[in-house]
Design a protein around this motif. Sequence first.
Motif, PDB file in Angstrom:
ATOM      1  N   ALA A 171       5.489  -8.394  -1.858  1.00 32.36           N
ATOM      2  CA  ALA A 171       4.709  -7.252  -2.336  1.00 32.36           C
ATOM      3  C   ALA A 171       3.575  -7.703  -3.251  1.00 32.36           C
ATOM      4  CB  ALA A 171       5.622  -6.271  -3.064  1.00 32.36           C
ATOM      5  N   ALA A 172       3.813  -8.743  -4.041  1.00 28.10           N
ATOM      6  CA  ALA A 172       2.765  -9.252  -4.919  1.00 28.10           C
ATOM      7  C   ALA A 172       1.605  -9.831  -4.120  1.00 28.10           C
ATOM      8  CB  ALA A 172       3.333 -10.309  -5.860  1.00 28.10           C
ATOM      9  N   GLY A 173       1.906 -10.380  -2.951  1.00 32.76           N
ATOM     10  CA  GLY A 173       0.833 -10.873  -2.100  1.00 32.76           C
ATOM     11  C   GLY A 173      -0.069  -9.763  -1.603  1.00 32.76           C
ATOM     12  N   ARG A 174       0.511  -8.580  -1.415  1.00 33.28           N
ATOM     13  CA  ARG A 174      -0.280  -7.430  -0.953  1.00 33.28           C
ATOM     14  C   ARG A 174      -0.877  -6.623  -2.099  1.00 33.28           C
ATOM     15  NH1 ARG A 174       3.918  -7.733   2.938  1.00 33.28           N
ATOM     16  NH2 ARG A 174       5.371  -6.495   1.689  1.00 33.28           N
ATOM     17  N   HIS A 175      -0.244  -6.699  -3.280  1.00 33.70           N
ATOM     18  CA  HIS A 175      -0.705  -5.907  -4.429  1.00 33.70           C
ATOM     19  C   HIS A 175      -0.772  -6.800  -5.679  1.00 33.70           C
ATOM     20  CE1 HIS A 175       0.170  -2.302  -1.982  1.00 33.70           C
ATOM     21  NE2 HIS A 175       1.313  -2.892  -1.688  1.00 33.70           N
ATOM     22  N   PRO A 176      -1.608  -7.828  -5.679  1.00 34.97           N
ATOM     23  CA  PRO A 176      -1.628  -8.754  -6.819  1.00 34.97           C
ATOM     24  C   PRO A 176      -2.093  -8.111  -8.116  1.00 34.97           C
ATOM     25  CG  PRO A 176      -3.486  -9.165  -5.356  1.00 34.97           C
ATOM     26  CD  PRO A 176      -2.594  -8.185  -4.644  1.00 34.97           C
ATOM     27  N   GLU A 177      -2.728  -6.948  -8.015  1.00 40.00           N
ATOM     28  CA  GLU A 177      -3.259  -6.267  -9.194  1.00 40.00           C
ATOM     29  C   GLU A 177      -2.285  -5.256  -9.771  1.00 40.00           C
ATOM     30  OE1 GLU A 177      -3.416  -3.393  -6.023  1.00 40.00           O
ATOM     31  OE2 GLU A 177      -3.771  -5.548  -6.106  1.00 40.00           O
ATOM     32  N   ALA A 178      -1.081  -5.150  -9.190  1.00 38.62           N
ATOM     33  CA  ALA A 178      -0.163  -4.063  -9.536  1.00 38.62           C
ATOM     34  C   ALA A 178       1.076  -4.559 -10.274  1.00 38.62           C
ATOM     35  CB  ALA A 178       0.265  -3.324  -8.269  1.00 38.62           C
ATOM     36  N   VAL A 179       1.741  -3.620 -10.934  1.00 35.49           N
ATOM     37  CA  VAL A 179       3.094  -3.824 -11.444  1.00 35.49           C
ATOM     38  C   VAL A 179       4.050  -3.279 -10.382  1.00 35.49           C
ATOM     39  CG1 VAL A 179       4.772  -3.157 -13.213  1.00 35.49           C
ATOM     40  CG2 VAL A 179       2.416  -3.731 -13.865  1.00 35.49           C
TER      41      VAL A 179
END
Length: 261
Positions: free
Chosen positions: A86-94
């Motif tokens: 998920a971090a790979g798809r949303h690196p700007e998110a918590v």
Amino acid sequence: MTHLRAQLRALAGVPDLRRIVIWIGDDDPPALEADTVLRVPPGPAGLRLAAARNAGAAAAGEARLLIFLDADCVPGPDLVPRYRAAAGRHPEAVLCGPVTYLAEGVSASDPADLVALTSPHPARPMPAGGAERTASADEYSLFWSLSFALTPETWRRTGGFDEAYEGYGGEDTDFAFRLRAREVPLVWTGGAHAYHQYHPTSSPPWQHLDDILRNGALFAGRWGEWPMTGWLTAFEQGGAVTRDADGWRRTPAAADRPVRP
């Protein structure tokens, strides 16, 4: 301690993972099967949970992803890979995964056995399987700090947890409101299951009454509203607090209530 050891065992075989334990007790930490163990002593008003999470992030150095997991939570077998994906798809998110609260007597010795018991707490929206969904503005108050992940770059953007909060309550909702104010996305991350191991609790938590009033007032002064209103209402119904124009405060009837366990 049994809960923490179960968590560390569950993480022992995960590749490319550094296990960092932040010990927040009065005493020195025991020997633990972790890569790094640090102690954050209590402050004048109690345990410094915000400071402990900040210390954990600082100790992670140049890690590609920070995963926060409370000591009483065991990761499901897919928690780390799901957060990483998920971090790979949303690196700007918590990123926030679902949490299942285990019943008394359920062993967490093998996380694979917990999959059949998966029943995420219904208070928060959770996508199924490997899906993700960005939280709406009014869902930031549902952030729980017991299991979440974010990149170091996003961590720096959040500013971390506010160490003015000591003792129980408020610091995680303050963190979430800061995310919202700084327009940091909050992403519900399906499949990143954590399992909260059973331990006795009280509802409302009478032993944390003064912490909740103190931290609630700090939060209200900053954000214009009180957190933990469900517990405050229960305290009020029990005759321990009252609400006036300045917020919530103790009543004389609360004098015989314990401040700490």
